[in-house]
Design a protein around this motif. Structure first.
Motif, short mmCIF file in Angstrom:
data_model
loop_
_atom_site.label_atom_id
_atom_site.label_comp_id
_atom_site.label_asym_id
_atom_site.label_seq_id
_atom_site.Cartn_x
_atom_site.Cartn_y
_atom_site.Cartn_z
N LEU A 245 -6.46 -0.64 9.71
CA LEU A 245 -5.45 -1.69 9.62
C LEU A 245 -4.08 -1.05 9.43
N TRP A 246 -3.06 -1.81 9.80
CA TRP A 246 -1.69 -1.34 9.63
C TRP A 246 -1.20 -1.75 8.24
N VAL A 247 -0.54 -0.80 7.56
CA VAL A 247 0.05 -1.09 6.26
C VAL A 247 1.53 -0.71 6.28
N PHE A 248 2.30 -1.44 5.49
CA PHE A 248 3.73 -1.23 5.42
C PHE A 248 4.15 -0.92 3.98
N GLY A 249 5.31 -0.27 3.87
CA GLY A 249 5.94 -0.14 2.57
C GLY A 249 6.63 -1.45 2.21
N GLY A 250 7.05 -1.55 0.95
CA GLY A 250 7.70 -2.77 0.49
C GLY A 250 9.13 -2.94 0.98
N GLY A 251 9.67 -1.88 1.59
CA GLY A 251 11.02 -1.96 2.12
C GLY A 251 12.05 -1.37 1.18
N THR A 252 13.08 -0.77 1.77
CA THR A 252 14.19 -0.21 1.01
C THR A 252 15.49 -0.77 1.56
N LYS A 253 16.29 -1.35 0.68
CA LYS A 253 17.59 -1.87 1.11
C LYS A 253 18.62 -0.75 1.00
N LEU A 254 19.21 -0.40 2.13
CA LEU A 254 20.25 0.62 2.16
C LEU A 254 21.61 -0.06 2.09
N THR A 255 22.37 0.31 1.08
CA THR A 255 23.75 -0.17 0.94
C THR A 255 24.70 0.97 1.24
N VAL A 256 25.63 0.74 2.15
CA VAL A 256 26.67 1.72 2.47
C VAL A 256 27.91 1.32 1.69
N LEU A 257 28.25 2.14 0.70
CA LEU A 257 29.32 1.78 -0.25
C LEU A 257 30.70 1.84 0.37
N VAL B 73 0.83 -1.20 0.00
CA VAL B 73 0.00 0.00 0.00
C VAL B 73 0.87 1.25 0.00
N LEU B 74 1.99 1.19 0.72
CA LEU B 74 2.92 2.31 0.77
C LEU B 74 4.08 2.00 -0.16
N THR B 75 4.52 3.02 -0.92
CA THR B 75 5.54 2.81 -1.95
C THR B 75 6.90 3.36 -1.52
N GLN B 76 7.89 2.48 -1.53
CA GLN B 76 9.27 2.86 -1.22
C GLN B 76 10.17 2.46 -2.38
N PRO C 189 29.91 6.25 3.30
CA PRO C 189 29.97 6.58 4.73
C PRO C 189 30.17 8.08 4.96
N GLY C 190 29.50 8.58 5.99
CA GLY C 190 29.61 9.99 6.35
C GLY C 190 28.60 10.88 5.65
N GLN C 191 28.01 10.40 4.60
CA GLN C 191 27.05 11.20 3.84
C GLN C 191 25.65 11.06 4.43
N ARG C 192 24.72 11.77 3.80
CA ARG C 192 23.31 11.75 4.21
C ARG C 192 22.49 11.08 3.13
N VAL C 193 21.57 10.23 3.56
CA VAL C 193 20.70 9.54 2.61
C VAL C 193 19.26 9.69 3.05
N THR C 194 18.36 9.76 2.08
CA THR C 194 16.94 9.81 2.42
C THR C 194 16.20 8.67 1.73
N ILE C 195 15.21 8.16 2.42
CA ILE C 195 14.34 7.10 1.89
C ILE C 195 12.92 7.63 1.89
N SER C 196 12.27 7.55 0.75
CA SER C 196 10.92 8.09 0.63
C SER C 196 9.86 7.00 0.82
N CYS C 197 8.67 7.46 1.19
CA CYS C 197 7.53 6.57 1.39
C CYS C 197 6.28 7.32 0.93
N SER C 198 5.64 6.80 -0.08
CA SER C 198 4.47 7.47 -0.64
C SER C 198 3.20 6.67 -0.37
N GLY C 199 2.17 7.40 0.08
CA GLY C 199 0.92 6.71 0.39
C GLY C 199 -0.27 7.45 -0.17
N GLY C 200 -1.38 7.39 0.57
CA GLY C 200 -2.60 8.04 0.12
C GLY C 200 -3.34 8.72 1.25
#
Lengths: 108, 118
Positions: A96-108, A3-6, A14-25
């Motif tokens: 009801l509770w809904v979740f996003g599909g998940g985002t895998k964060l890789t630290v290079l 239901v939620l899109t990631q 390392p040391g940088q900033r990362v953002t993960i988005s989550c879109s719903g309705g």
């Protein structure tokens, strides 16, 4: 189909900033607060953020959350190798509770 | 410290009923909401439903026809039954606690893998 899109994956150095988005309705993020979970392989999810931007005790302030209209974001600053994990957004959706599909964060 | 522990068979045959129990220690089951959440291999999380200590339940509509969650306050346990299982029900099943229905699950069990196979 969640239901939620990631995005499936994000990566940063390392040391940088990362953002993960989550879109719903309008029935989930648009009218309720957003939570974020961190999950390492083979372990249960851990609550990182609740009520859009609140951190449970013990969660470093490098993790922050925000919400705007029907979307939300998780930001991780000062990225560390141990932040490499899967991240899930969650929201209450009209009884009801809904979740996003998940985002895998890789630290290079 | 609150701890949750899932228990039950790791293998269930197709068309049979999956039964799991969550034992709660370090705190009372009273006053909280208790959820079951599952995660198929290499996939995301799916909320199955919750029960309040009083016995009030709320289920995911996608599973409602097959799910029953019950509570045993004297044993500090709650349980999940999912009937007529198929291979699509193969997943790690987690039990979790929330302080209210709309507050996200905070305490989680370690999870237990249930495989549906003949």
């Amino acid at each position: 189909q969640s239901v939620l899109t990631q995005p499936p994956s994000v990566s940063e150095t390392p040391g940088q900033r990362v953002t993960i988005s989550c879109s719903g309705g309008s029935f989930n993020i648009g009218s309720n607060t957003v939570s974020w979970y961190q999950q390492f392989p083979g372990t249960a999810p851990k609550l990182l953020i609740y009520s859009n931007s609140q951190r449970p005790s013990g969660v470093p302030d490098r993790f922050s959350g925000s919400k705007s209209d029907s979307s939300a974001s998780l930001a991780i600053s000062g990225l560390q190798s141990e932040d490499e994990a899967d991240y899930y957004c969650a929201a209450w959706n009209d009884s009801l509770w809904v979740f996003g599909g998940g985002t895998k964060l890789t630290v290079l | 410290q609150v701890q949750l522990q899932e228990s039950g068979p790791g293998l269930v045959k197709p068309s049979e009923t999956l039964s799991l129990t969550c034992s709660v220690s370090g705190g009372s089951i009273s006053g909280f909401y208790w959820s079951w959440i599952r995660q198929p291999p290499e996939k995301g999380l799916e909320w199955i439903g919750y029960i309040y200590h009083s016995g009030n339940t709320n289920y995911n509509p996608s599973l409602k026809s097959r799910v029953t969650i019950s509570v045993n306050t004297s044993k500090n346990q709650f349980s999940l039954k999912l009937k007529s299982v198929t291979a699509a029900d193969t997943a790690v099943y987690y039990c979790a606690r929330h302080r209210s229905s709309w507050f996200p699950p905070y305490y989680w069990g370690q999870g237990t893998l249930v495989t549906v196979s003949s």
